[in-house]
Structure formats: C-alpha cells, structure tokens
Design an enzyme around this catalytic site. Structure first.
Site, PDB file in Angstrom:
ATOM      1  N   GLU A  40      11.259  -4.037  12.297  1.00  0.00           N
ATOM      2  CA  GLU A  40      12.447  -3.449  11.675  1.00  0.00           C
ATOM      3  C   GLU A  40      13.815  -3.684  12.633  1.00  0.00           C
ATOM      4  OE1 GLU A  40       9.476  -1.726  12.323  1.00  0.00           O
ATOM      5  OE2 GLU A  40       8.833  -0.751  10.621  1.00  0.00           O
TER       6      GLU A  40
ATOM      7  N   ASP B 186       0.861  -1.280   0.106  1.00  0.00           N
ATOM      8  CA  ASP B 186       0.004  -0.157   0.037  1.00  0.00           C
ATOM      9  C   ASP B 186       0.898   1.118  -0.141  1.00  0.00           C
ATOM     10  OD1 ASP B 186       0.778  -0.646   2.561  1.00  0.00           O
ATOM     11  OD2 ASP B 186      -0.787   0.162   3.423  1.00  0.00           O
TER      12      ASP B 186
HETATM   13  C1  UGA Z   1       2.684  -0.866  10.010  1.00  0.00           C
HETATM   14  C2  UGA Z   1       4.091  -0.214  10.026  1.00  0.00           C
HETATM   15  O1  UGA Z   1       4.175   1.048  10.025  1.00  0.00           O
HETATM   16  C3  UGA Z   1       5.191  -0.930   9.026  1.00  0.00           C
HETATM   17  O2  UGA Z   1       6.574  -0.357   9.488  1.00  0.00           O
HETATM   18  C4  UGA Z   1       5.085  -2.170   9.348  1.00  0.00           C
HETATM   19  O3  UGA Z   1       5.627  -2.714   7.984  1.00  0.00           O
HETATM   20  C5  UGA Z   1       3.676  -2.820   9.022  1.00  0.00           C
HETATM   21  O4  UGA Z   1       2.994  -1.975  10.218  1.00  0.00           O
HETATM   22  C6  UGA Z   1       3.826  -4.100   9.469  1.00  0.00           C
HETATM   23  O5  UGA Z   1       3.406  -4.499  10.643  1.00  0.00           O
HETATM   24  O6  UGA Z   1       3.903  -4.878   8.359  1.00  0.00           O
HETATM   25  P1  UGA Z   1       0.533  -0.459   8.359  1.00  0.00           P
HETATM   26  O7  UGA Z   1       0.719   0.406   7.141  1.00  0.00           O
HETATM   27  O8  UGA Z   1      -0.143  -0.086   9.554  1.00  0.00           O
HETATM   28  O9  UGA Z   1       2.276  -0.317   8.735  1.00  0.00           O
HETATM   29  O10 UGA Z   1       0.506  -1.899   7.966  1.00  0.00           O
HETATM   30  P2  UGA Z   1      -0.279  -2.660   6.472  1.00  0.00           P
HETATM   31  O11 UGA Z   1       0.043  -1.818   5.384  1.00  0.00           O
HETATM   32  O12 UGA Z   1      -1.781  -2.983   6.968  1.00  0.00           O
HETATM   33  O13 UGA Z   1       0.429  -3.986   6.564  1.00  0.00           O
HETATM   34  C7  UGA Z   1       1.804  -4.234   6.218  1.00  0.00           C
HETATM   35  C8  UGA Z   1       2.078  -5.100   5.143  1.00  0.00           C
HETATM   36  O14 UGA Z   1       1.648  -6.387   5.746  1.00  0.00           O
HETATM   37  C9  UGA Z   1       1.272  -4.966   3.959  1.00  0.00           C
HETATM   38  O15 UGA Z   1       2.053  -5.152   2.836  1.00  0.00           O
HETATM   39  C10 UGA Z   1      -0.151  -5.675   3.983  1.00  0.00           C
HETATM   40  O16 UGA Z   1      -0.430  -6.218   2.839  1.00  0.00           O
HETATM   41  C11 UGA Z   1       0.624  -6.946   4.761  1.00  0.00           C
HETATM   42  N1  UGA Z   1      -0.451  -7.565   5.553  1.00  0.00           N
HETATM   43  C12 UGA Z   1      -1.459  -6.731   6.431  1.00  0.00           C
HETATM   44  C13 UGA Z   1      -0.605  -8.973   5.786  1.00  0.00           C
HETATM   45  O17 UGA Z   1       0.205  -9.535   5.029  1.00  0.00           O
HETATM   46  N2  UGA Z   1      -1.645  -9.406   6.531  1.00  0.00           N
HETATM   47  C14 UGA Z   1      -2.497  -8.820   7.149  1.00  0.00           C
HETATM   48  O18 UGA Z   1      -3.299  -9.531   7.856  1.00  0.00           O
HETATM   49  C15 UGA Z   1      -2.310  -7.410   7.090  1.00  0.00           C
HETATM   50 MN    MN Z   2       0.568   0.129   5.142  1.00  0.00          MN
END
Ligand code: UGA
Ligand code: MN
Length: 304
Positions: free
Chosen positions: A190, A107
């Site tokens: 990280e 995203d």
């Molecule tokens: C937050 C933090 O700010 C990031 O630094 C961190 O990488 C991320 O969480 C994480 O924990 O991975 P945020 O934008 O809130 O980022 O998180 P999302 O964009 O919802 O998810 C991060 C990534 O994990 C995305 O590529 C998403 O597709 C993936 N994701 C999310 C999954 O693979 N499974 C899930 O259930 C939710």
């Molecule tokens: Mn995100």
C-alpha cells in the site's frame, strides 16, 4: 453523459475456494453499473474454470495471466498479489484515459454502495475497512471533515498506514505519475503505490460519509482441503459425477503409487492442470534467484 468507469482490479490464484470467492465478488459487482473488472491470475497457465466462470457472469472483464516470477516463491514472505496488480496498472495505462482504480482482493466482502462512493475520486480517496489487524479496523482518522491521522494496527514507519481495501485512485493521477507502481514487497504494498502516486494526507478525499461507514471487510475464508479420490471410482462412470469432477480439486495419488499405477483415463486435462497447481513443480527449485526484496523502493518496470 458517460459515467466514469471503475476499474476493479482483482488478483487471484487457483485454489480449492477460488470459484466461490470469485462468485461472491462477481455477484456484488453485478449490482454496480459502469465497471470494468480486471482479473489478474497468479498462474503460469490459463485456468479454464475461472475463464468459463468470467464469461458466464456477463460482466465486462479483462483476464490477465500474470504469474508471480517463480523465484519469488522462495522469498521468506512472497509478495503475493503484486504481479497481478502491476499487470493491471500496466493494462490501465495502456487502455484508459479516465476513470477510477480500486484494488479488490477476491476474498474481501464489499457493500455495493462503496463503488458509487469512489466513482467521483479526483486523485486519491479513502474509507474504512473492517477486520484488519487486531484493531479490526483500518481507516484515516477524520475530525470535522479533515485528516487528523491514522487508525491501523501496523503503523511503524509507514506514511500511509492503511489496508489495500481502503483506497481508490484516479486513472488521471496514475497517468500524471508515470513511475507510480506497486513495489515487489509484502509489507509495503500500500505504502509503495500511495507514496509513488504522491498525494499528501491532507489532500485525501474521504468517502463513506467522511469515513463513518464500513463498506468493505477484510474477510478471510477457510481453504477446504482437496477432494477425496472416491469420485474417480468406476461405479460412477456415466453419471453426473464425471462432469462434476472437472470442477473439483482432487487429491493427487501419493508419490510412490503414482509410479506403479496407471492413471485411469477419466482424469482429463483440467484435473491434471489442477493437480499440477496444487503439487507445485520441482524444476523451479534449481533456478537462480535473480530478484531481491525491494521493500520501500520501486522496482524497475516488470515485463510480463
Ligand atoms: C494481506 C494484506 O492484509 C493485504 O493488505 C494485502 O493486499 C495482501 O496481504 C496482499 O499481500 O496482497 P491477505 O488477506 O492475507 O491480505 O492476503 P490474501 O487474501 O491471501 O491475498 C491477497 C490477494 O492476492 C487476493 O486477492 C489473492 O487471491 C491474491 N493472491 C494470493 C495471489 O494472487 N497469489 C497468491 O499466491 C496469494
Ligand atoms: Mn485476503
């Protein structure tokens, strides 16, 4: 001469806006030569919509089915994205000798120039990311080309207080540190990979013109709600809507009605798959929680 490959690692999961997000990222990656896109999906099922889309892009990719262990869904803050990144790290160790690894969430918004910058990463490189925490910025602080500290809204006890989007590392370094990995944690993702790669802040290579350019943004999207069931009405039989419904996430029937009403046979397997994902499964509730939060430490190798 063969240029170093950039392994772009994208954890992703099925949801209403998965394909638009992946489309945006794919079309940025199309501007970058010599990449390999590792798409690691957090789902127990293969997702035909995503797989078909990946094939259609023509990009070199590897699809890893890497669901988060189900028990972790019940953690207070589940470690989202970790299972995909760990699966990708394992794949890279097994398949690459040289190159650069970059964790690119599905995203975020990427300027294509970032990728050429990180291709020369010797060990660990860093660069600013916009829209992170209330400071709206996460970056190392650089004075006269040298490391001076960190600018991030969430420093606390972290040795490397930066966002996931702000660093890249080399395959060579990953291979030199056989135990390097991302821990099963939400808050120290990280921190765990950077600490286990064992690079000193003074040795970080600064990119994006000594960290003066913002070439990645931690954007967030609104997740649209499930589509209305109107598209399933018989009046649309024989029209394009029957094809389009396969690409939609359609609201399931309310629980009570489901028992008495027979689903029309126009709901095909891919809609069923989508509904299952959206509604979640109930059987996992009964299972024991075998995992504990390993924040700050390194969990044993994850078998997938
Ligand atoms: C937050 C933090 O700010 C990031 O630094 C961190 O990488 C991320 O969480 C994480 O924990 O991975 P945020 O934008 O809130 O980022 O998180 P999302 O964009 O919802 O998810 C991060 C990534 O994990 C995305 O590529 C998403 O597709 C993936 N994701 C999310 C999954 O693979 N499974 C899930 O259930 C939710
Ligand atoms: Mn995100």
């Amino acid at each position: 001469m063969l240029r170093r490959i950039i392994y772009v690692v994208t954890p992703t999961y099925p949801r209403t806006n998965q394909l638009p997000e992946m489309t945006r990222l794919a079309q940025t990656l199309m501007l970058v030569p010599d990449i390999h896109w590792i798409v690691a999906e957090d789902s127990p099922e293969e997702n035909p919509l995503l797989l078909n889309y990946l094939i259609s892009t023509g990009l070199p990719y590897t699809y890893l089915k890497s669901p988060m262990p189900r028990q972790m869904n019940r953690w207070r803050v589940p470690p989202v994205g970790v299972s995909g990144r760990r699966a990708a790290i394992a794949w890279i160790r097994a398949n690459a000798q040289t190159g650069v690894v970059y964790f690119a969430d599905d995203d975020n918004t990427y300027d294509y120039r970032l990728f050429e910058e990180i291709r020369s990463t010797r060990e660990v490189s860093m660069f600013p990311a916009g829209f992170v925490t209330k400071l709206q910025l996460s970056t190392p602080i650089v004075r006269d080309g040298r490391y001076e500290g960190w600018y991030d809204g969430w420093i606390f006890d972290r040795k490397y207080p930066v966002d996931m989007a702000t660093f890249a590392f080399s395959v060579e370094l990953l291979r030199k540190r056989p135990r390097a990995n991302m821990a099963w944690t939400y808050s120290y993702q990280e921190e765990s990979i950077l600490a286990s790669l064992g690079v000193k802040p003074e040795d970080i290579e600064f990119k994006a013109d000594d960290c003066t350019k913002i070439w990645v943004w931690h954007t967030k999207s609104i997740k649209p709600e499930l589509a209305d069931r109107k598209i399933l009405q018989p009046e649309y039989d024989g029209t394009n809507l029957r094809v389009l419904q396969e690409q939609m996430f359609i609201k399931p029937l309310p629980k009570r009605q489901e028992q008495v009403q027979v689903l029309p046979n126009i709901i095909t397997s891919s809609s069923e798959f989508i509904q299952e994902v959206e509604m979640g499964s109930t059987e996992e509730e009964e299972e024991e929680d075998n995992f504990s939060d390993t924040s700050g430490e390194f969990a044993p190798e994850y078998q997938y």
